[in-house]
Design a protein around this motif. Structure first.
Motif, PDB file in Angstrom:
ATOM      1  N   SER A  90      12.350   7.385  -4.071  1.00 47.69           N
ATOM      2  CA  SER A  90      13.616   6.577  -4.239  1.00 47.69           C
ATOM      3  C   SER A  90      13.245   5.335  -5.008  1.00 47.69           C
ATOM      4  O   SER A  90      13.772   4.311  -5.162  1.00 47.69           O
ATOM      5  CB  SER A  90      13.940   6.251  -2.966  1.00 47.69           C
ATOM      6  OG  SER A  90      14.530   7.459  -2.065  1.00 47.69           O
ATOM      7  N   GLY A  91      11.780   5.140  -5.341  1.00 47.34           N
ATOM      8  CA  GLY A  91      11.561   3.871  -6.390  1.00 47.34           C
ATOM      9  C   GLY A  91      10.810   3.101  -5.382  1.00 47.34           C
ATOM     10  O   GLY A  91      10.596   1.870  -5.951  1.00 47.34           O
ATOM     11  N   VAL A  92      10.556   3.287  -4.063  1.00 49.55           N
ATOM     12  CA  VAL A  92      10.023   2.212  -3.331  1.00 49.55           C
ATOM     13  C   VAL A  92       8.670   2.540  -2.795  1.00 49.55           C
ATOM     14  O   VAL A  92       8.265   3.551  -2.103  1.00 49.55           O
ATOM     15  CB  VAL A  92      10.812   2.088  -1.904  1.00 49.55           C
ATOM     16  CG1 VAL A  92      10.257   0.990  -0.897  1.00 49.55           C
ATOM     17  CG2 VAL A  92      12.305   1.849  -2.226  1.00 49.55           C
ATOM     18  N   ASP A  93       7.528   2.155  -3.465  1.00 48.93           N
ATOM     19  CA  ASP A  93       6.099   2.194  -3.038  1.00 48.93           C
ATOM     20  C   ASP A  93       5.456   1.429  -2.225  1.00 48.93           C
ATOM     21  O   ASP A  93       4.138   1.543  -1.970  1.00 48.93           O
ATOM     22  CB  ASP A  93       5.575   2.724  -4.547  1.00 48.93           C
ATOM     23  CG  ASP A  93       5.572   1.389  -5.300  1.00 48.93           C
ATOM     24  OD1 ASP A  93       5.757   0.370  -4.933  1.00 48.93           O
ATOM     25  OD2 ASP A  93       5.009   1.433  -6.478  1.00 48.93           O
ATOM     26  N   ASN A  94       6.022   0.397  -1.862  1.00 45.94           N
ATOM     27  CA  ASN A  94       5.140  -0.548  -0.805  1.00 45.94           C
ATOM     28  C   ASN A  94       5.826  -0.243   0.690  1.00 45.94           C
ATOM     29  O   ASN A  94       6.966  -0.269   1.123  1.00 45.94           O
ATOM     30  CB  ASN A  94       5.808  -2.023  -1.374  1.00 45.94           C
ATOM     31  CG  ASN A  94       5.182  -2.585  -2.483  1.00 45.94           C
ATOM     32  OD1 ASN A  94       3.902  -2.528  -2.568  1.00 45.94           O
ATOM     33  ND2 ASN A  94       5.869  -2.705  -3.453  1.00 45.94           N
ATOM     34  N   ILE A  95       4.775   0.460   1.271  1.00 46.07           N
ATOM     35  CA  ILE A  95       5.130   1.048   2.493  1.00 46.07           C
ATOM     36  C   ILE A  95       4.475   0.232   3.777  1.00 46.07           C
ATOM     37  O   ILE A  95       3.075  -0.202   3.478  1.00 46.07           O
ATOM     38  CB  ILE A  95       4.331   2.429   2.701  1.00 46.07           C
ATOM     39  CG1 ILE A  95       4.970   3.441   1.335  1.00 46.07           C
ATOM     40  CG2 ILE A  95       4.668   2.980   4.164  1.00 46.07           C
ATOM     41  CD1 ILE A  95       6.681   3.416   1.498  1.00 46.07           C
ATOM     42  N   ARG A 100      -4.678  13.551  -2.848  1.00 47.06           N
ATOM     43  CA  ARG A 100      -4.966  12.307  -3.477  1.00 47.06           C
ATOM     44  C   ARG A 100      -3.692  11.696  -3.815  1.00 47.06           C
ATOM     45  O   ARG A 100      -3.454  10.736  -3.841  1.00 47.06           O
ATOM     46  CB  ARG A 100      -5.619  12.696  -4.782  1.00 47.06           C
ATOM     47  CG  ARG A 100      -7.149  12.523  -4.668  1.00 47.06           C
ATOM     48  CD  ARG A 100      -7.713  12.641  -5.847  1.00 47.06           C
ATOM     49  NE  ARG A 100      -9.111  12.676  -5.928  1.00 47.06           N
ATOM     50  CZ  ARG A 100     -10.099  13.111  -6.924  1.00 47.06           C
ATOM     51  NH1 ARG A 100      -9.726  13.453  -7.856  1.00 47.06           N
ATOM     52  NH2 ARG A 100     -11.207  12.798  -6.779  1.00 47.06           N
ATOM     53  N   LYS A 101      -2.592  12.616  -4.210  1.00 45.85           N
ATOM     54  CA  LYS A 101      -1.467  12.268  -4.582  1.00 45.85           C
ATOM     55  C   LYS A 101      -0.707  11.215  -3.829  1.00 45.85           C
ATOM     56  O   LYS A 101      -0.359   9.980  -4.354  1.00 45.85           O
ATOM     57  CB  LYS A 101      -0.536  13.561  -4.688  1.00 45.85           C
ATOM     58  CG  LYS A 101       0.544  13.513  -5.461  1.00 45.85           C
ATOM     59  CD  LYS A 101       1.459  14.874  -5.699  1.00 45.85           C
ATOM     60  CE  LYS A 101       1.842  15.475  -4.380  1.00 45.85           C
ATOM     61  NZ  LYS A 101       2.464  16.690  -4.361  1.00 45.85           N
ATOM     62  N   ILE A 102      -0.575  11.510  -2.522  1.00 44.87           N
ATOM     63  CA  ILE A 102       0.262  10.674  -1.614  1.00 44.87           C
ATOM     64  C   ILE A 102      -0.455   8.898  -1.426  1.00 44.87           C
ATOM     65  O   ILE A 102       0.120   8.046  -1.684  1.00 44.87           O
ATOM     66  CB  ILE A 102       0.601  11.178  -0.251  1.00 44.87           C
ATOM     67  CG1 ILE A 102       1.526  10.118   0.365  1.00 44.87           C
ATOM     68  CG2 ILE A 102      -0.486  11.422   0.712  1.00 44.87           C
ATOM     69  CD1 ILE A 102       2.951  10.264  -0.218  1.00 44.87           C
ATOM     70  N   THR A 103      -1.990   9.139  -1.491  1.00 40.78           N
ATOM     71  CA  THR A 103      -2.575   7.827  -1.214  1.00 40.78           C
ATOM     72  C   THR A 103      -2.301   7.046  -2.603  1.00 40.78           C
ATOM     73  O   THR A 103      -2.345   5.730  -2.787  1.00 40.78           O
ATOM     74  CB  THR A 103      -4.077   7.827  -1.002  1.00 40.78           C
ATOM     75  OG1 THR A 103      -4.692   8.933  -1.668  1.00 40.78           O
ATOM     76  CG2 THR A 103      -4.282   8.323   0.602  1.00 40.78           C
ATOM     77  N   ARG A 104      -2.317   7.589  -3.753  1.00 40.81           N
ATOM     78  CA  ARG A 104      -2.310   6.955  -5.120  1.00 40.81           C
ATOM     79  C   ARG A 104      -1.199   6.553  -5.404  1.00 40.81           C
ATOM     80  O   ARG A 104      -1.147   5.603  -6.074  1.00 40.81           O
ATOM     81  CB  ARG A 104      -2.760   7.825  -6.110  1.00 40.81           C
ATOM     82  CG  ARG A 104      -4.270   8.234  -5.957  1.00 40.81           C
ATOM     83  CD  ARG A 104      -4.926   8.656  -7.094  1.00 40.81           C
ATOM     84  NE  ARG A 104      -6.328   9.021  -7.271  1.00 40.81           N
ATOM     85  CZ  ARG A 104      -6.877   9.859  -7.576  1.00 40.81           C
ATOM     86  NH1 ARG A 104      -6.425  10.587  -8.543  1.00 40.81           N
ATOM     87  NH2 ARG A 104      -8.399   9.927  -7.446  1.00 40.81           N
ATOM     88  N   LEU A 105       0.072   6.978  -4.733  1.00 40.04           N
ATOM     89  CA  LEU A 105       1.485   6.784  -5.093  1.00 40.04           C
ATOM     90  C   LEU A 105       1.882   5.421  -4.397  1.00 40.04           C
ATOM     91  O   LEU A 105       2.996   4.830  -4.790  1.00 40.04           O
ATOM     92  CB  LEU A 105       2.433   7.649  -4.797  1.00 40.04           C
ATOM     93  CG  LEU A 105       2.186   9.161  -5.988  1.00 40.04           C
ATOM     94  CD1 LEU A 105       3.214  10.233  -5.293  1.00 40.04           C
ATOM     95  CD2 LEU A 105       2.715   8.342  -7.309  1.00 40.04           C
ATOM     96  N   ASN A 127       1.375   1.756  -1.992  1.00 38.99           N
ATOM     97  CA  ASN A 127       0.461   0.409  -1.463  1.00 38.99           C
ATOM     98  C   ASN A 127       0.837   0.447   0.164  1.00 38.99           C
ATOM     99  O   ASN A 127       2.165   0.346   0.348  1.00 38.99           O
ATOM    100  CB  ASN A 127       1.075  -0.728  -2.062  1.00 38.99           C
ATOM    101  CG  ASN A 127       0.725  -0.917  -3.449  1.00 38.99           C
ATOM    102  OD1 ASN A 127      -0.342  -0.416  -3.873  1.00 38.99           O
ATOM    103  ND2 ASN A 127       1.726  -1.233  -4.197  1.00 38.99           N
ATOM    104  N   VAL A 128      -0.138   0.765   1.047  1.00 33.83           N
ATOM    105  CA  VAL A 128       0.378   0.765   2.336  1.00 33.83           C
ATOM    106  C   VAL A 128      -0.183  -0.223   3.173  1.00 33.83           C
ATOM    107  O   VAL A 128      -1.394  -0.774   2.946  1.00 33.83           O
ATOM    108  CB  VAL A 128      -0.138   2.006   2.966  1.00 33.83           C
ATOM    109  CG1 VAL A 128      -1.360   2.381   2.885  1.00 33.83           C
ATOM    110  CG2 VAL A 128       0.349   2.211   4.476  1.00 33.83           C
TER     111      VAL A 128
END
Ligand code: UTP
Length: 301
Positions: A49-54, A92-97, A99-100
């Motif tokens: 949905s375009g939101v990558d700061n978790i 790798r995919k999810i951790t790279r996509l 900022n948590v």
């Protein structure tokens, strides 16, 4: 103009008592649907949905969530050495996509309180809240549907779903403001919302589900809330307070939702997602067809 939604809060500090004993030493957010923990479905939805700061709100015993979204150096080099590129890419995919970041809710004092502890990391901007228990299969993703409405109405938007009358007492339920006119298909302005009403008191059958777009003025409203009789601060009550000073909207989500926070919902989700997996669908369907469902518990294929 409505601001951009950059951050998503995942309240994950609840005790998960409905899944005991599984959740005694393992967070319920890490229960697995096929081969992914429940919380990852929500995180992927945010990214899509375009939101990558978790921003994950955690509590005691939730370390496995942090480990899951952390880079696993040893595991990665193990897979790399053995040429297991597919699995390597997958982890790798999810951790790279994303900022948590993590924030601790010292005590599980309710969903409203969990949102409040995220205040400092959210600051003065609109944000999303995702309850990972609600896993929603939708295209466009459920959060994207809400963000699109938010961009139009420029105010808080809550995801809702029509539920059977006998289920309203498990949800926050909204009252539609009929005077608001046509805001688009499935989009309404609300005039009230009630947490877990009795069936006869429910203002509608539109139940709030686990996706929200909130504006930063929710924080003073939540701070003004006293705990309810269970000692919790409810998000619904904070929203009701906010409704006195600004319009709030709801949007019926077009998609399939499973509440994985209860056992039956979890089982349904497991079957649903397994049947959507190209590698599993056929053999799993064949297995399900061998079950003598009429014979009931204890029967063997
Ligand atoms: P639930 O009430 O469904 O979850 O809260 P729970 O308390 O973990 O589960 P049960 O009822 O004991 O089985 C909805 C969401 O809000 C979070 C939960 O983690 C869940 O994602 N939550 C709830 C918090 O983060 N903090 C709280 O104090 C309460």
């Amino acid at each position: 103009m409505a601001g951009t939604i950059r951050k998503a809060v995942f309240p994950a500090a609840g005790l998960g008592t409905r899944f005991l004993p599984a959740t005694k030493a393992q967070p319920k957010e890490m229960l697995v649907l096929v081969d992914k923990p429940v919380i990852q479905y929500g995180v992927e939805e945010a990214v899509q949905s375009g939101v990558d700061n978790i921003l994950i709100v955690t509590g005691r015993g939730k370390n496995a969530i942090e480990d899951h979204f952390d880079v696993a150096v040893e595991l990665e080099s193990y897979l790399e050495q053995r040429g297991k590129t597919e699995q390597l890419e997958e982890i790798r995919k999810i951790t790279r996509l994303i900022n948590v970041a993590y924030v601790r809710q010292g005590e599980p004092l309710g969903l409203g309180h969990a949102v409040l502890v995220a205040q400092n990391l959210i600051g003065d901007e609109p944000f999303a809240v995702i309850l990972g228990d609600d896993v929603i299969d939708a295209n466009p993703p459920a959060l994207k549907q809400l963000i699109d409405v938010y961009q139009r109405v420029d105010g808080p938007v809550l995801a809702v779903e029509r539920v059977p009358a006998e289920d309203v007492s498990s949800y926050g339920v909204v009252k539609i403001d009929e005077s608001a006119g046509n805001l688009g298909r499935g989009v309404y302005r609300i005039s009230d919302l009630v947490e877990k009403p009795r069936r006869e008191d429910a203002p509608s059958n539109l139940a709030i589900i686990g996706r929200y777009i909130l504006t930063p003025d929710i924080f003073p409203s939540l701070s003004a809330m006293a705990s309810d009789q269970t000692g919790e601060i409810q998000l619904t009550n904070g929203l009701r307070h906010l409704l006195r000073s600004r319009p709030i909207y709801v949007c019926e989500i077009d998609g399939v939702r499973h509440d994985t926070g209860n056992k039956l919902g979890f089982l349904k989700a497991l079957v649903y997602f397994a049947l959507r997996r190209p590698d599993l669908a056929e053999p799993f369907r064949r297995y399900l067809e061998t079950l003598d469902l009429k014979a009931g518990a204890g029967s063997r294929p």
